[in-house]
Design a protein around this motif. Sequence first.
Motif, PDB file in Angstrom:
ATOM      1  N   LEU A 195      25.218  42.124  18.269  1.00 52.30           N
ATOM      2  CA  LEU A 195      26.374  42.891  17.788  1.00 52.30           C
ATOM      3  C   LEU A 195      26.197  43.251  16.315  1.00 52.30           C
ATOM      4  O   LEU A 195      26.464  44.386  15.902  1.00 52.30           O
ATOM      5  N   ALA A 196      25.716  42.300  15.523  1.00 50.89           N
ATOM      6  CA  ALA A 196      25.499  42.563  14.094  1.00 50.89           C
ATOM      7  C   ALA A 196      24.455  43.668  13.909  1.00 50.89           C
ATOM      8  O   ALA A 196      24.597  44.541  13.049  1.00 50.89           O
ATOM      9  N   MET A 197      23.425  43.653  14.750  1.00 51.38           N
ATOM     10  CA  MET A 197      22.397  44.694  14.662  1.00 51.38           C
ATOM     11  C   MET A 197      22.941  46.041  15.145  1.00 51.38           C
ATOM     12  O   MET A 197      22.700  47.081  14.525  1.00 51.38           O
ATOM     13  N   GLY A 198      23.700  45.995  16.235  1.00 56.75           N
ATOM     14  CA  GLY A 198      24.320  47.221  16.750  1.00 56.75           C
ATOM     15  C   GLY A 198      25.268  47.840  15.731  1.00 56.75           C
ATOM     16  O   GLY A 198      25.266  49.054  15.513  1.00 56.75           O
ATOM     17  N   ARG A 199      26.044  46.972  15.081  1.00 59.61           N
ATOM     18  CA  ARG A 199      26.994  47.444  14.060  1.00 59.61           C
ATOM     19  C   ARG A 199      26.250  48.136  12.917  1.00 59.61           C
ATOM     20  O   ARG A 199      26.654  49.199  12.438  1.00 59.61           O
ATOM     21  N   ALA A 200      25.125  47.539  12.488  1.00 69.92           N
ATOM     22  CA  ALA A 200      24.338  48.149  11.407  1.00 69.92           C
ATOM     23  C   ALA A 200      23.768  49.497  11.845  1.00 69.92           C
ATOM     24  O   ALA A 200      23.739  50.453  11.071  1.00 69.92           O
ATOM     25  N   LEU A 201      23.331  49.584  13.099  1.00 71.00           N
ATOM     26  CA  LEU A 201      22.748  50.842  13.594  1.00 71.00           C
ATOM     27  C   LEU A 201      23.790  51.956  13.662  1.00 71.00           C
ATOM     28  O   LEU A 201      23.444  53.138  13.573  1.00 71.00           O
ATOM     29  N   MET A 202      25.066  51.575  13.802  1.00 76.09           N
ATOM     30  CA  MET A 202      26.140  52.579  13.839  1.00 76.09           C
ATOM     31  C   MET A 202      26.292  53.310  12.498  1.00 76.09           C
ATOM     32  O   MET A 202      26.900  54.364  12.417  1.00 76.09           O
ATOM     33  N   ALA A 203      25.719  52.737  11.440  1.00 73.37           N
ATOM     34  CA  ALA A 203      25.752  53.419  10.136  1.00 73.37           C
ATOM     35  C   ALA A 203      24.633  54.456  10.034  1.00 73.37           C
ATOM     36  O   ALA A 203      24.517  55.152   9.039  1.00 73.37           O
ATOM     37  N   LYS A 204      23.823  54.542  11.090  1.00 68.68           N
ATOM     38  CA  LYS A 204      22.677  55.477  11.147  1.00 68.68           C
ATOM     39  C   LYS A 204      21.710  55.265   9.975  1.00 68.68           C
ATOM     40  O   LYS A 204      21.412  56.184   9.208  1.00 68.68           O
ATOM     41  N   PRO A 205      21.216  54.039   9.828  1.00 72.17           N
ATOM     42  CA  PRO A 205      20.366  53.768   8.664  1.00 72.17           C
ATOM     43  C   PRO A 205      18.961  54.364   8.793  1.00 72.17           C
ATOM     44  O   PRO A 205      18.421  54.465   9.887  1.00 72.17           O
ATOM     45  N   LYS A 206      18.419  54.752   7.634  1.00 72.16           N
ATOM     46  CA  LYS A 206      16.999  55.127   7.583  1.00 72.16           C
ATOM     47  C   LYS A 206      16.175  53.847   7.412  1.00 72.16           C
ATOM     48  O   LYS A 206      15.070  53.737   7.911  1.00 72.16           O
ATOM     49  N   LEU A 207      16.763  52.905   6.657  1.00 74.72           N
ATOM     50  CA  LEU A 207      16.117  51.614   6.423  1.00 74.72           C
ATOM     51  C   LEU A 207      17.092  50.507   6.791  1.00 74.72           C
ATOM     52  O   LEU A 207      18.227  50.485   6.311  1.00 74.72           O
ATOM     53  N   LEU A 208      16.627  49.602   7.652  1.00 77.41           N
ATOM     54  CA  LEU A 208      17.461  48.488   8.099  1.00 77.41           C
ATOM     55  C   LEU A 208      16.927  47.201   7.479  1.00 77.41           C
ATOM     56  O   LEU A 208      15.744  46.879   7.626  1.00 77.41           O
TER      57      LEU A 208
END
Length: 236
Positions: A145-158
């Motif tokens: 969920l934490a990773m999914g939440r971060a991906l929702m910000a559409k990051p270029k760098l995670l």
Amino acid sequence: MAMLEVKDLHVHYGVIEALKGINLEVNEGEIVSLIGANGAGKTTMLQSISGIKKKTSGDILFLGESIFKKNPKFIVQKGLTQVPEGRRIFTGLSVYENLMMGAFLRKDKKGIQQDLEKVYAQFPILKERINQDASTLSGGEQQMLAMGRALMAKPKLLLLDEPSMGLAPILVKEIFSIIEEINKQGTTVLLVEQNAKMALSIAHRAYVLETGKVVLSGTGKELAESPEIQKAYLGG
């Protein structure tokens, strides 16, 4: 040009120098791992990059622009998102609400919906638990969920801080294969991880941090095969 450049970075906690002139770079499309013992400065490093921690001196460039003095909101909007250590999901909110929190700076409704579908495809378990309180998820599900939440910000760098912490070995494997998948789909990754073996196995390049300094760097393969590293971090 490197996507992320850290130049001679110094960070203090009061009088204690936590980072002592760090230099590192992350190129577009890479997975770069940062390994080191507890207290080596790995989390401080990520927090400095994402704007949470105040820096003493040096510079940090992201996509060619200095983010040294920028606030976290600006940094997220520019395309750099962190998954914090310990997951830090929002308890009392549903899985869906947690995911939407990741997109709170975005205005593109259609894009948000598409990315939500992508996250559900990547983490089918989250779709099954969409209306559950996030606090009822297992440790592995919370990490997803934490990773999914971060991906929702559409990051270029995670930035990932200790994603395998507290997880059973079988889940660690799963999380790492998901990280590789995210990378293959076009997101660059900077990974801080105590599980050096896993971290090096998926890294294109890696850095070893000891007491606030980079002591070694190379490809993931080179470091995994280095007797020094095997002895210190791989139980070899």
